[in-house]
Design a protein around this motif. Sequence first.
Motif, PDB file in Angstrom:
ATOM      1  N   HIS A 175       0.677  -0.979   0.079  1.00 56.25           N
ATOM      2  CA  HIS A 175      -0.046  -0.145   0.222  1.00 56.25           C
ATOM      3  C   HIS A 175       0.706   1.167   0.140  1.00 56.25           C
ATOM      4  N   ALA A 176       1.637   1.142   0.653  1.00 56.74           N
ATOM      5  CA  ALA A 176       2.661   2.446   0.744  1.00 56.74           C
ATOM      6  C   ALA A 176       4.091   2.336   1.388  1.00 56.74           C
ATOM      7  N   VAL A 177       5.051   3.009   0.797  1.00 57.75           N
ATOM      8  CA  VAL A 177       6.328   3.117   1.171  1.00 57.75           C
ATOM      9  C   VAL A 177       6.235   3.936   2.785  1.00 57.75           C
ATOM     10  N   ALA A 178       6.965   3.437   3.718  1.00 54.69           N
ATOM     11  CA  ALA A 178       6.929   3.876   4.955  1.00 54.69           C
ATOM     12  C   ALA A 178       8.229   5.242   4.877  1.00 54.69           C
ATOM     13  N   GLY A 179       7.497   6.116   4.271  1.00 56.37           N
ATOM     14  CA  GLY A 179       8.475   7.289   4.115  1.00 56.37           C
ATOM     15  C   GLY A 179       7.917   8.269   3.170  1.00 56.37           C
ATOM     16  N   LYS A 180       8.930   9.322   2.912  1.00 52.49           N
ATOM     17  CA  LYS A 180       8.628  10.434   2.040  1.00 52.49           C
ATOM     18  C   LYS A 180       8.593  10.304   0.669  1.00 52.49           C
ATOM     19  N   ASN A 181       9.139   9.400   0.180  1.00 54.35           N
ATOM     20  CA  ASN A 181       9.430   9.200  -1.365  1.00 54.35           C
ATOM     21  C   ASN A 181       9.222   7.766  -1.949  1.00 54.35           C
ATOM     22  N   ARG A 182       9.005   7.641  -3.015  1.00 52.46           N
ATOM     23  CA  ARG A 182       8.740   6.179  -3.724  1.00 52.46           C
ATOM     24  C   ARG A 182      10.355   5.538  -3.781  1.00 52.46           C
ATOM     25  N   LEU A 183      10.055   4.485  -4.036  1.00 59.10           N
ATOM     26  CA  LEU A 183      11.474   3.608  -4.241  1.00 59.10           C
ATOM     27  C   LEU A 183      11.715   3.252  -5.705  1.00 59.10           C
ATOM     28  N   SER A 184      12.751   3.329  -5.997  1.00 57.73           N
ATOM     29  CA  SER A 184      13.035   2.605  -7.438  1.00 57.73           C
ATOM     30  C   SER A 184      12.681   1.334  -7.652  1.00 57.73           C
ATOM     31  N   SER A 185      13.005   0.476  -6.483  1.00 55.64           N
ATOM     32  CA  SER A 185      12.712  -0.939  -6.488  1.00 55.64           C
ATOM     33  C   SER A 185      11.181  -1.238  -6.621  1.00 55.64           C
ATOM     34  N   MET A 186      10.290  -0.498  -6.341  1.00 54.75           N
ATOM     35  CA  MET A 186       9.058  -0.617  -6.627  1.00 54.75           C
ATOM     36  C   MET A 186       8.243   0.755  -6.972  1.00 54.75           C
ATOM     37  N   PRO A 187       8.655   1.312  -8.036  1.00 58.45           N
ATOM     38  CA  PRO A 187       8.064   2.391  -8.351  1.00 58.45           C
ATOM     39  C   PRO A 187       6.610   2.667  -8.349  1.00 58.45           C
ATOM     40  N   ASP A 188       5.821   1.647  -8.488  1.00 58.06           N
ATOM     41  CA  ASP A 188       4.173   1.926  -8.719  1.00 58.06           C
ATOM     42  C   ASP A 188       3.719   1.893  -7.272  1.00 58.06           C
ATOM     43  N   ILE A 189       4.662   1.787  -6.031  1.00 61.72           N
ATOM     44  CA  ILE A 189       3.921   1.800  -5.056  1.00 61.72           C
ATOM     45  C   ILE A 189       3.937   3.346  -4.198  1.00 61.72           C
ATOM     46  N   ALA A 190       3.105   4.083  -3.772  1.00 63.70           N
ATOM     47  CA  ALA A 190       2.911   5.495  -3.456  1.00 63.70           C
ATOM     48  C   ALA A 190       3.785   5.316  -1.904  1.00 63.70           C
ATOM     49  N   SER A 191       4.101   6.538  -1.822  1.00 66.79           N
ATOM     50  CA  SER A 191       4.708   6.801  -0.437  1.00 66.79           C
ATOM     51  C   SER A 191       3.619   7.446   0.367  1.00 66.79           C
ATOM     52  N   LEU A 192       3.994   7.099   1.798  1.00 63.38           N
ATOM     53  CA  LEU A 192       2.662   7.534   2.895  1.00 63.38           C
ATOM     54  C   LEU A 192       2.432   8.893   2.602  1.00 63.38           C
ATOM     55  N   SER A 193       3.602   9.773   2.187  1.00 64.61           N
ATOM     56  CA  SER A 193       3.257  11.156   2.194  1.00 64.61           C
ATOM     57  C   SER A 193       2.114  11.773   1.305  1.00 64.61           C
ATOM     58  N   GLU A 194       2.178  10.642   0.225  1.00 63.09           N
ATOM     59  CA  GLU A 194       1.349  11.113  -0.881  1.00 63.09           C
ATOM     60  C   GLU A 194      -0.379  11.207  -0.278  1.00 63.09           C
ATOM     61  N   ALA A 195      -0.500  10.425   0.794  1.00 58.76           N
ATOM     62  CA  ALA A 195      -1.725  10.214   1.603  1.00 58.76           C
ATOM     63  C   ALA A 195      -1.783  11.264   2.573  1.00 58.76           C
ATOM     64  N   SER A 196      -0.788  12.263   2.388  1.00 60.88           N
ATOM     65  CA  SER A 196      -0.866  13.285   3.401  1.00 60.88           C
ATOM     66  C   SER A 196      -0.366  12.916   4.985  1.00 60.88           C
ATOM     67  N   VAL A 197       0.379  11.598   5.095  1.00 62.24           N
ATOM     68  CA  VAL A 197       0.825  11.233   6.150  1.00 62.24           C
ATOM     69  C   VAL A 197       2.060  11.432   6.275  1.00 62.24           C
ATOM     70  N   SER A 198       2.294  12.349   7.445  1.00 62.20           N
ATOM     71  CA  SER A 198       3.885  12.635   7.430  1.00 62.20           C
ATOM     72  C   SER A 198       4.550  12.337   8.917  1.00 62.20           C
ATOM     73  N   GLY A 199       5.552  12.804   9.082  1.00 64.65           N
ATOM     74  CA  GLY A 199       5.938  12.525  10.677  1.00 64.65           C
ATOM     75  C   GLY A 199       7.347  11.505  10.470  1.00 64.65           C
ATOM     76  N   PHE A 200       7.296  10.547   9.387  1.00 59.25           N
ATOM     77  CA  PHE A 200       8.235   9.517   9.656  1.00 59.25           C
ATOM     78  C   PHE A 200       8.688   9.128   8.299  1.00 59.25           C
ATOM     79  N   ASP A 201      10.108   8.676   8.432  1.00 60.88           N
ATOM     80  CA  ASP A 201      10.666   8.259   7.118  1.00 60.88           C
ATOM     81  C   ASP A 201      11.713   7.200   7.576  1.00 60.88           C
ATOM     82  N   ILE A 202      11.305   5.919   7.660  1.00 56.79           N
ATOM     83  CA  ILE A 202      11.932   5.021   8.438  1.00 56.79           C
ATOM     84  C   ILE A 202      13.003   4.109   7.540  1.00 56.79           C
TER      85      ILE A 202
END
Length: 326
Positions: free
Chosen positions: A221-248
């Motif tokens: 569902h989401a990368v637990a961080g600010k940016n998408r990953l090159s290894s799974m470019p189709d998976i959104a980052s959590l920040s795209e759903a306006s969830v901020s505060g962690f980048d693990i």
Amino acid sequence: MPNPILSLLTPLLLLIFPLISVHAQDTSSKTITMVMPYAAGGPGDIITRLFAASMQKSLGQQIIVDNTSGASGSIGTLKVARAKPDGNTLLMIHVSHATNPFMIKNLPYHPVEDFEPIGLATEGPMVLVSRKDLPVKDVKDFVRYVKTHQNDISMGHAGVGSASHLCALLFSSALNLNFIQVPYKGTAPALNDLMGGQLDLLCDQTSTTLPAMGVGRIKAHAVAGKNRLSSMPDIASLSEASVSGFDISIFFGLYAPKGTPSAVIDRLSLALQNALKEPELRSKLESMGVSAVSPDKGRPESLRLHLKHEMETLGPLLVKAGIQLN
Ligand code: ASP
């Protein structure tokens, strides 16, 4: 009257004994046990086995991986703290080495005082995954769904203080939610339950989630961080759903028991740096979305500083969250 058998054996024993004692002192010819304090088949286990296979070539010693799991990695970690400091018992561990003292009351070892750092090994992102039939279509929908079903959602993790637990905590506190938390001895057994549909959610490293996603057995569902990953470019980052505060991001490092002679640590660190230079090992990790750190980080000082940084940044956060085991 002298025993005739002993008389025959004595010259032979005199020849053998010196050989036995020289061999007993030569610890560099012994098998190394690399303890991975989480279950076999999990992200930590995969990484440990790759490094064990590579390091044994440059050390010329066999390395076996020992999955002593349980109590958030503290059982396996204690085993290494109490082992003979001769370089033949090592510990591969991630962030739980920094978080356990803040979460486990009366932890029977100290992460700094009882260990000698050897060097850093890998860094990798985490991703939020669910059973494959969770009825959501994108990351925003996912966040909406967990908000409305928080009381029914079970979220697995590898034990209090583990990376997956940390991610679960950060995710639930970012949304101000409380999920039902289910501890396992590692994320491999949690992932099994996720694939079987008995568990709803897990936040885990890509080394195990990527393959399971690839064959459609779980849903990402989401990368637990600010940016998408090159290894799974189709998976959104959590920040795209306006969830901020962690980048693990999860680092693994290699330790020996306190008191291991510095010449032995240097030799092990060199073998770790050699492993980090190996293109095959680097690309295997890359294919799982994990990065081998640059070879110069395979030194004791890099791991010492990294652990200090994790303890200083995560400790207060965990104390504030008031989570404690025991
Ligand atoms: N990925 C696990 C964690 O959450 C540990 C493991 O099973 O390797 O810390």
